[in-house]
Enzyme design. Structure first.
Site, PDB file in Angstrom:
ATOM      1  N   CYS A 178      -2.779   9.699  -7.711  1.00  0.00           N
ATOM      2  CA  CYS A 178      -2.712   9.335  -6.285  1.00  0.00           C
ATOM      3  C   CYS A 178      -3.448   8.029  -5.994  1.00  0.00           C
ATOM      4  O   CYS A 178      -3.188   7.385  -4.986  1.00  0.00           O
ATOM      5  CB  CYS A 178      -3.261  10.463  -5.429  1.00  0.00           C
ATOM      6  SG  CYS A 178      -2.160  11.900  -5.380  1.00  0.00           S
ATOM      7  N   HIS A 202       0.088   8.545   1.350  1.00  0.00           N
ATOM      8  CA  HIS A 202      -0.768   8.523   2.541  1.00  0.00           C
ATOM      9  C   HIS A 202      -1.073   7.052   2.889  1.00  0.00           C
ATOM     10  O   HIS A 202      -1.120   6.205   1.990  1.00  0.00           O
ATOM     11  CB  HIS A 202      -2.058   9.300   2.223  1.00  0.00           C
ATOM     12  CG  HIS A 202      -3.014   9.363   3.374  1.00  0.00           C
ATOM     13  ND1 HIS A 202      -3.910   8.350   3.654  1.00  0.00           N
ATOM     14  CD2 HIS A 202      -3.195  10.294   4.318  1.00  0.00           C
ATOM     15  CE1 HIS A 202      -4.607   8.667   4.725  1.00  0.00           C
ATOM     16  NE2 HIS A 202      -4.189   9.846   5.155  1.00  0.00           N
ATOM     17  N   VAL A 204      -3.588   5.213   3.310  1.00  0.00           N
ATOM     18  CA  VAL A 204      -4.624   4.437   2.598  1.00  0.00           C
ATOM     19  C   VAL A 204      -4.225   4.122   1.155  1.00  0.00           C
ATOM     20  O   VAL A 204      -4.907   3.357   0.492  1.00  0.00           O
ATOM     21  CB  VAL A 204      -6.021   5.118   2.580  1.00  0.00           C
ATOM     22  CG1 VAL A 204      -6.580   5.236   3.986  1.00  0.00           C
ATOM     23  CG2 VAL A 204      -5.992   6.446   1.860  1.00  0.00           C
ATOM     24  N   LYS A 205      -3.123   4.690   0.678  1.00  0.00           N
ATOM     25  CA  LYS A 205      -2.720   4.471  -0.716  1.00  0.00           C
ATOM     26  C   LYS A 205      -1.918   3.158  -0.829  1.00  0.00           C
ATOM     27  O   LYS A 205      -1.713   2.466   0.151  1.00  0.00           O
ATOM     28  CB  LYS A 205      -1.933   5.679  -1.219  1.00  0.00           C
ATOM     29  CG  LYS A 205      -2.659   7.029  -0.996  1.00  0.00           C
ATOM     30  CD  LYS A 205      -3.857   7.218  -1.902  1.00  0.00           C
ATOM     31  CE  LYS A 205      -4.820   8.322  -1.504  1.00  0.00           C
ATOM     32  NZ  LYS A 205      -4.392   9.691  -1.574  1.00  0.00           N
ATOM     33  N   HIS A 206      -1.453   2.854  -2.052  1.00  0.00           N
ATOM     34  CA  HIS A 206      -0.830   1.543  -2.299  1.00  0.00           C
ATOM     35  C   HIS A 206       0.506   1.383  -1.596  1.00  0.00           C
ATOM     36  O   HIS A 206       0.940   0.262  -1.339  1.00  0.00           O
ATOM     37  CB  HIS A 206      -0.616   1.347  -3.798  1.00  0.00           C
ATOM     38  CG  HIS A 206      -1.881   1.396  -4.582  1.00  0.00           C
ATOM     39  ND1 HIS A 206      -2.565   2.556  -4.808  1.00  0.00           N
ATOM     40  CD2 HIS A 206      -2.598   0.412  -5.157  1.00  0.00           C
ATOM     41  CE1 HIS A 206      -3.648   2.279  -5.500  1.00  0.00           C
ATOM     42  NE2 HIS A 206      -3.694   0.988  -5.727  1.00  0.00           N
TER      43      HIS A 206
END
Ligand SMILES: *Cc1c(COP(=O)(O)O)cnc(C)c1O
Length: 404
Positions: A178, A202, A204-206
């Site tokens: 993740c 989500h 905040v992910k890449h």
């Protein structure tokens, strides 16, 4: 140093003591970037026939599989749902165990509990804070079914060692990647190395789809089980039934509705186009942090020779023996400067639910617990401007000099 600080100009006075903060507005530790083109694409899907179970889903899955060089990609409504699917497909159930790291988001371990199996923690390596294969080896039993390493902060786990252990003991490796979309391990991109690799979308992910997740695998049987699991355990989806004019379907296992929508997949497809640019931006920020912080009393993230991290997080460890303040004080001082620092993570076994249910005690996983007391995650996301990164550097210098 404290006496000196009071003699310095007011701009050096910490915001928490009434000084001028480094920034006027809070810089978060992570956030998404959505292009105008992405917004238009999503609007197009809203006007189309398919909001869910439509053509955008295989389109996104195939593009994603290609990006990570895996044969199959199965989308889920969240990274947590994807982990649940992977745990089920690995054969976890009551009476079985899976070994994972305590230094992760609770979902990594929760997915084991969802299946009725028991999570077994093993401590982390002090260098990378990734799950330590030596600690794992000592906890494998006849009940062990899966190993779940996490690519902490985006730095690949020691996958070769876990795959060897899995091979020797007949286990499945579910890699919680993740944090690690776009990372590489021994010159291979994360996503086709472990039997199953799990990603989160989500914000905040890449790459984001709002909420969303993916499991990638090279195993056709696992891919089929994952597809059924996310769709109530049903063996064919609505669109292929409609296309073939059939009403017949069978539920073959107890699944869930964990489907990702076409709206989300259209956004994901657009985001995939920007991924390489996002990764290089994160790498540039990591390089500038490394250059700026090498003299400060904190341990910077270590990069192994065989790893290219994806830099989901930039977690530093405060060298508290060289500082006059606690982690909580440094954290509060940075927040007051409007730097949105965070802590990743409270070790999972220290959460009340795990502590009470499994009777964990302080010092059960001393390396993870020590790291937890020292960790602060600095802002790290691809949309950060040069000015944002400079603000972080200035604020960290300002606060650590005061506490040195
Ligand atoms: C984000 C994350 C998850 C969960 O993903 P969601 O999409 O938020 O459900 C699981 N494991 C790790 C390590 C994560 O960072």
């Amino acid at each position: 140093m404290r006496i000196m600080a009071t003699c310095e100009t007011t701009s050096h006075e910490l915001a928490i003591h009434g000084g001028v903060p480094v920034r006027d507005t809070l810089l978060p530790y992570g956030r998404q970037s959505i292009s105008e083109e992405s917004i238009q694409t999503v609007v197009g899907v809203l006007r189309s026939d398919w909001l869910t179970t439509g053509p955008k889903i295989p389109e996104f899955e195939q593009a994603f599989a290609k990006y990570v060089a895996a044969d199959y990609a199965v989308s889920f409504s969240s990274g947590t749902a994807a982990l649940h699917g992977a745990a089920f497909a690995a054969g976890l159930e009551s009476g079985k165990e899976a070994i994972t790291t305590p230094l992760t988001f609770a979902a990594t371990a929760n997915c084991i509990l969802y299946t009725g199996a028991t999570p077994v923690f093993a401590d982390v390596s002090p260098r990378t804070l990734n799950l330590d294969p030596g600690e794992v080896a000592g906890r494998i039993s006849s009940r062990t079914r899966a190993l779940i390493p996490v690519d902490y902060a985006g730095h690949p786990a020691e996958l070769e060692a876990f795959l060897e252990l899995a091979d020797k003991h007949g286990l499945i490796v579910i890699e919680d990647a993740c944090h690690a979309l776009g990372a590489a391990y021994k010159n291979r991109r994360i996503g086709s190395i472990s039997q199953m690799t799990v990603f989160s979308f989500h914000p905040v992910k890449h790459l984001t789809t709002g909420e969303g997740g993916m499991v990638t695998t090279n195993d056709a049987g696992l891919a089929e089980t994952l597809r059924r699991f996310r769709n109530h355990g049903i063996s064919s989806d609505a669109r292929s039934r409609q296309a073939s004019g059939q009403w017949f379907y069978e539920m073959v296992l107890l699944g869930f509705n964990y489907r990702l929508t076409d709206i989300a997949c259209a956004l994901g497809l657009q985001q995939l186009n920007n991924l390489d640019g996002n990764l290089s931006r994160r790498r540039a920020i990591a390089a500038s942090y490394k250059a700026a912080f090498s003299e400060l009393p904190m341990t910077l993230p270590v990069v192994a020779d065989d790893a290219i991290p994806a830099w989901h997080l930039y977690p530093v460890r405060l060298q508290l023996e060289r500082l006059s303040g606690t982690r909580a004080q440094v954290f509060a001082a940075l927040r007051a400067e409007n730097i949105g620092v965070n802590v990743h993570y409270i070790p999972v076994h220290m959460h009340p639910y795990y502590r009470e249910r499994f009777s964990y005690r302080p010092d059960d996983f001393p390396r993870a617990e020590l790291a937890y007391e020292q960790l602060i995650s600095l802002p790290m996301f691809h949309g950060m401007t040069d000015q944002d990164a400079e603000d972080v550097v200035r604020a960290v210098h300002k606060v650590l000099h005061w506490f040195s």
